[in-house]
Design an enzyme around this catalytic site. Sequence first.
Site, PDB file in Angstrom:
ATOM      1  N   ARG A  25      42.187  34.927  37.606  1.00 51.36           N
ATOM      2  CA  ARG A  25      43.606  34.538  37.538  1.00 51.36           C
ATOM      3  C   ARG A  25      44.077  34.101  38.908  1.00 51.36           C
ATOM      4  O   ARG A  25      43.880  34.802  39.896  1.00 51.36           O
ATOM      5  CB  ARG A  25      44.463  35.726  37.087  1.00 51.36           C
ATOM      6  CG  ARG A  25      44.215  36.139  35.687  1.00 51.36           C
ATOM      7  CD  ARG A  25      45.365  36.960  35.136  1.00 51.36           C
ATOM      8  NE  ARG A  25      45.848  38.025  35.996  1.00 51.36           N
ATOM      9  CZ  ARG A  25      46.861  38.817  35.688  1.00 51.36           C
ATOM     10  NH1 ARG A  25      47.499  38.666  34.538  1.00 51.36           N
ATOM     11  NH2 ARG A  25      47.244  39.769  36.490  1.00 51.36           N
ATOM     12  N   THR A  75      50.162  31.775  40.182  1.00 50.73           N
ATOM     13  CA  THR A  75      50.601  31.279  38.862  1.00 50.73           C
ATOM     14  C   THR A  75      50.146  32.191  37.723  1.00 50.73           C
ATOM     15  O   THR A  75      50.674  32.123  36.624  1.00 50.73           O
ATOM     16  CB  THR A  75      50.015  29.887  38.582  1.00 50.73           C
ATOM     17  OG1 THR A  75      48.586  30.012  38.481  1.00 50.73           O
ATOM     18  CG2 THR A  75      50.363  28.901  39.680  1.00 50.73           C
ATOM     19  N   ASP A  96      43.534  47.328  37.802  1.00 50.28           N
ATOM     20  CA  ASP A  96      42.641  46.171  37.759  1.00 50.28           C
ATOM     21  C   ASP A  96      41.298  46.601  37.168  1.00 50.28           C
ATOM     22  O   ASP A  96      40.538  47.347  37.793  1.00 50.28           O
ATOM     23  CB  ASP A  96      42.454  45.608  39.179  1.00 50.28           C
ATOM     24  CG  ASP A  96      41.676  44.302  39.149  1.00 50.28           C
ATOM     25  OD1 ASP A  96      40.534  44.289  38.637  1.00 50.28           O
ATOM     26  OD2 ASP A  96      42.208  43.283  39.621  1.00 50.28           O
ATOM     27  N   ASP A 118      38.038  45.782  39.222  1.00 51.90           N
ATOM     28  CA  ASP A 118      37.887  46.650  40.397  1.00 51.90           C
ATOM     29  C   ASP A 118      37.461  48.060  39.987  1.00 51.90           C
ATOM     30  O   ASP A 118      36.649  48.699  40.667  1.00 51.90           O
ATOM     31  CB  ASP A 118      39.201  46.714  41.186  1.00 51.90           C
ATOM     32  CG  ASP A 118      39.434  45.457  42.015  1.00 51.90           C
ATOM     33  OD1 ASP A 118      38.459  44.729  42.271  1.00 51.90           O
ATOM     34  OD2 ASP A 118      40.597  45.204  42.392  1.00 51.90           O
TER      35      ASP A 118
HETATM   36  C1  PRP Z   1      41.493  40.213  34.538  1.00 54.78           C
HETATM   37  C2  PRP Z   1      40.995  40.649  33.181  1.00 54.78           C
HETATM   38  C3  PRP Z   1      41.205  39.430  32.334  1.00 54.78           C
HETATM   39  C4  PRP Z   1      42.461  38.852  32.918  1.00 54.78           C
HETATM   40  C5  PRP Z   1      43.599  39.194  32.000  1.00 54.78           C
HETATM   41  O1  PRP Z   1      40.552  39.451  35.202  1.00 54.78           O
HETATM   42  O2  PRP Z   1      39.667  41.086  33.180  1.00 54.78           O
HETATM   43  O3  PRP Z   1      40.141  38.498  32.398  1.00 54.78           O
HETATM   44  O4  PRP Z   1      42.650  39.447  34.194  1.00 54.78           O
HETATM   45  O5  PRP Z   1      44.754  38.589  32.420  1.00 54.78           O
HETATM   46  P1  PRP Z   1      45.470  37.412  31.612  1.00 54.78           P
HETATM   47  O6  PRP Z   1      45.528  37.866  30.181  1.00 54.78           O
HETATM   48  O7  PRP Z   1      46.824  37.355  32.260  1.00 54.78           O
HETATM   49  O8  PRP Z   1      44.698  36.162  31.805  1.00 54.78           O
HETATM   50  P2  PRP Z   1      40.764  38.929  36.704  1.00 54.78           P
HETATM   51  O9  PRP Z   1      41.374  37.580  36.709  1.00 54.78           O
HETATM   52  O10 PRP Z   1      41.476  39.998  37.487  1.00 54.78           O
HETATM   53  O11 PRP Z   1      39.283  38.764  37.218  1.00 54.78           O
HETATM   54  P3  PRP Z   1      38.143  39.852  37.466  1.00 54.78           P
HETATM   55  O12 PRP Z   1      37.729  40.381  36.093  1.00 54.78           O
HETATM   56  O13 PRP Z   1      37.075  39.064  38.091  1.00 54.78           O
HETATM   57  O14 PRP Z   1      38.693  40.942  38.333  1.00 54.78           O
HETATM   58  N1  URA Z   2      44.007  42.225  34.716  1.00 56.29           N
HETATM   59  C1  URA Z   2      43.729  43.535  34.884  1.00 56.29           C
HETATM   60  O1  URA Z   2      42.603  43.910  35.253  1.00 56.29           O
HETATM   61  N2  URA Z   2      44.714  44.414  34.659  1.00 56.29           N
HETATM   62  C2  URA Z   2      45.936  44.034  34.240  1.00 56.29           C
HETATM   63  O2  URA Z   2      46.796  44.906  34.025  1.00 56.29           O
HETATM   64  C3  URA Z   2      46.187  42.658  34.057  1.00 56.29           C
HETATM   65  C4  URA Z   2      45.195  41.774  34.293  1.00 56.29           C
END
Ligand code: PRP
Ligand code: URA
Length: 209
Positions: A104, A108, A200, A203
């Site tokens: 993400r 934005t 997160d 993480d």
């Molecule tokens: C997190 C999660 C989803 C997304 C959800 O990933 O694992 O993929 O955010 O958010 P959304 O519904 O608003 O799109 P992130 O972008 O943090 O990446 P990561 O898994 O690599 O930490």
């Molecule tokens: N991605 C995450 O990992 N946690 C949230 O709460 C939203 C997006």
Amino acid sequence: MARVIYMDHPLIHHKITFIRRKETGTKDFRQTIGEITMLIAYEATWGLKLSDVEIETPICRTMGKELKGKKLALVPILRAGLGMVDGIQQLIPAAKVGHIGLYRDPVTHEPIEYYCKLPADCDEREVFVLDPMLATGGSASAAITLLKQKGVKNIRFLCIIAAPEGVERLTKEHPDVDVFVGALDEKLNENAYIVPGLGDAGDRIFGTK
Ligand code: PRP
Ligand code: URA
């Protein structure tokens, strides 16, 4: 019309409460994500196609049922979706695995694609898209759009925690996709994190913070 199926099982409630706790460490978090995924997969696999097969038990010949032909592909959204793969593979070891990498944009909150590698026959398979968090719905929706562009027709989406905003967006943009949700939370905060959520997910699974 998309069906949204919310889990309401004591084991799932219990295990989701455990992973929400901020003191739950990486090893326990990852293991419990796997266990929850297995329980959600039990629901999400209703209706998979079966074929009749003749077998021999130690007692006699009989008819049984087994999963049919081209079966399942699992497509985790990187990174956090990776934490859900093992739980389903324990139940369905023959499932092929593809990967879609999205992150993400911090400002934005829209998804940015950085990786896509799918099984060659993906379009003939039932595809389970995996991501523990459905927040704005942008990542899930983009991943499913990508799969449809590759010809995939049968898609289900499995998540552990969803925000109402994410469910609304996903079902509006992909009304043909059934959505399986471990827990429906209250809302998103100003950073588009799910409240109360679990922080997160990536993480916490990989110990990167
Ligand atoms: C997190 C999660 C989803 C997304 C959800 O990933 O694992 O993929 O955010 O958010 P959304 O519904 O608003 O799109 P992130 O972008 O943090 O990446 P990561 O898994 O690599 O930490
Ligand atoms: N991605 C995450 O990992 N946690 C949230 O709460 C939203 C997006």
